[in-house]
Design a protein around this motif. Structure first.
Motif, PDB file in Angstrom:
ATOM      1  N   ALA A 177       0.834  -1.206   0.000  1.00  0.00           N
ATOM      2  CA  ALA A 177       0.000   0.000   0.000  1.00  0.00           C
ATOM      3  C   ALA A 177       0.868   1.255   0.000  1.00  0.00           C
ATOM      4  O   ALA A 177       0.521   2.262  -0.641  1.00  0.00           O
ATOM      5  CB  ALA A 177      -0.926  -0.008   1.212  1.00  0.00           C
ATOM      6  N   ARG A 236      -9.287   1.569  -3.175  1.00  0.00           N
ATOM      7  CA  ARG A 236      -8.152   0.766  -2.708  1.00  0.00           C
ATOM      8  C   ARG A 236      -8.452  -0.723  -2.639  1.00  0.00           C
ATOM      9  O   ARG A 236      -7.533  -1.526  -2.450  1.00  0.00           O
ATOM     10  CB  ARG A 236      -7.734   1.244  -1.315  1.00  0.00           C
ATOM     11  N   ILE A 272      -3.957  -1.024   5.120  1.00  0.00           N
ATOM     12  CA  ILE A 272      -3.975  -0.336   3.825  1.00  0.00           C
ATOM     13  C   ILE A 272      -3.979   1.177   4.015  1.00  0.00           C
ATOM     14  O   ILE A 272      -3.132   1.902   3.476  1.00  0.00           O
ATOM     15  CB  ILE A 272      -5.224  -0.754   3.020  1.00  0.00           C
TER      16      ILE A 272
END
Length: 434
Positions: A21, A186, A125
């Protein structure tokens, strides 16, 4: 041994997610749902609050732990076979200062466990994406640290105007569709996203027995709600302030946010007015509204220490004063509202418990309560308010200890000896600027 192996498995997965990430800001993660397996759920169980109230099924942490292997196995199987369904969320209304109520949602412990694992994944994340201005519900950060950082930056900066803002009923007005669109930036895992939508749409069992199925909001108190709230405001507010507001400002600007409570600081009035004119529209786009009674714009400058202007943030009152040498100094002290609320809580506690507990148990508990208050409000410059609080608390406790019977339990000299014997703490400053 089983939990230790699971811990290694979960932490290795999370480290890998966090690393990618950070290295690839636009990467969309897939195959997250598979991490909600028996090993990882077992590892997450000790992280949960043992003293939390049970949900609608009446099962608490201890009861769930008594048959942990079987309970976790059933959860993991239901998730794997896509049979998992979110249970009703029990609503409990907690009194707030001013007579208002704060609605808290209490999921069943099985849902809490799955949410805990999901929150760990989401945090791995989004911790790489969150901006430094965001302090709420994040590891390594906290309200006292946010307040101290704000004080330090106000003192050393060139800010003259402060927008002290609060979002009205934030947790109840999070738009589900917007939140899912944000998560999709994401996450590329339909099963994982579907699980989050199930929690958002779970029925709420009110205290009067009525069941409500929400179309907006996320239960305040749900394990995953905190990280979802941060994600929502990351896109709705933080990025907008950083990418759109800051570049067009002529002077220094700053945003400091803790959950839905935030302040914006500006060097120039024109920059403040530009934000104030656009902020309501920006939040309205995402179904949010500023609280008129809690939002204010004030002139806040070191050059006008006598105007007595102040604002509150995270339980502290911020005000410009003078140091011992006569120089402008940013001061923090316990806000009046929090001071009164803390005293009221002590009064309610001693009145309810004085006849149930012995003196030793009462004073031991009092020590814990005072220490907790001092740990949070013990910041540089707040010693006077801490001493004042301790004096009022001791006065209240002395009064109600002597009301347990018709005969006085102790006089002031004896009471002071008891305070010394049970090591009732005195104010101590532990929070300083870094």
């Amino acid at each position: 041994m089983q939990i230790r192996q699971a811990d290694q498995h979960m932490q290795t997965s999370l480290r890998g997610i966090a690393k990618r990430a950070k290295e690839e800001p636009k990467h969309r993660f897939g195959n997250l749902y598979s991490l909600l397996n028996e090993k990882n759920l077992t590892e997450c169980f000790p992280q949960m609050n043992r003293k939390a109230a049970p949900g609608v099924d009446g099962v608490d942490w201890t009861a769930f732990e008594a048959d942990l292997t079987d309970n976790v196995s059933q959860l993991a199987t239901a998730l794997k076979e896509k049979r998992y369904k979110a249970k009703l969320v029990r609503r409990r209304n907690i009194p707030k200062p001013g007579g208002k109520l704060r609605p808290l949602g209490i999921p069943v412990i099985g849902d809490k466990l799955v949410q805990t694992a999901a929150a760990e994944i989401l945090s791995a994340i989004y911790e790489q994406d969150f901006l430094p201005c965001s302090h709420g519900y994040r590891r390594g950060k906290g309200p006292q640290r946010a307040a101290l950082e704000l004080s330090q930056r106000l003192h050393r900066g060139r800010f003259r105007w402060v927008v002290d803002a609060d979002i009205k009923g934030f947790f109840d007005h999070i738009d589900h569709d917007w939140l899912m669109r944000m998560l999709e930036q994401r996450i590329n895992d339909r099963a994982f996203l579907g699980l989050i939508r199930k929690w958002l749409q779970a029925g709420i069992l009110e205290e009067d027995g009525q069941i409500i199925y929400p179309v907006t909001g996320t239960p305040q108190g749900g394990v995953v709600s905190a990280v979802l709230a941060n994600i929502y405001l990351h896109y709705a507010l933080d990025l907008w302030f950083e990418k759109i507001v800051k570049p067009v400002c002529q002077g220094d600007v700053m945003l400091m946010r803790f959950a839905d409570d935030f302040v914006c600081c500006f060097q120039y009035r024109e920059d403040e007015q530009r934000l104030s004119n656009a902020l309501g529209t920006r939040l309205g786009k995402f179904g949010l509204e500023l609280s008129a009674e809690k939002t204010q714009v004030i002139k806040f400058t070191r050059f006008e220490t006598e105007n007595n202007n102040s604002f509150t943030f995270l339980g502290f009152e911020f005000r410009w004063g003078l140091s011992r040498t006569g120089k402008p100094l940013m001061t923090m002290r316990t806000s009046k509202q929090k001071f009164k609320a803390a005293l009221a809580a002590i009064l309610s506690w001693i009145k309810n418990e004085r006849s149930k507990l012995g003196t030793a148990a009462l004073l031991t508990k009092l020590k814990q309560k005072l220490q907790g208050h001092f740990n949070y409000y013990g910041v540089s410059g707040n010693c006077e308010m801490l001493r004042k609080f301790r004096w009022h608390v001791c006065k209240v406790v002395f009064k109600w200890l002597n009301r347990r019977t018709q005969k006085k339990s102790c006089n002031w000299a004896g009471f002071r000896e008891m305070l010394s014997y049970f090591e009732i703490p005195s104010p101590r400053i532990i929070g300083y600027w870094e």
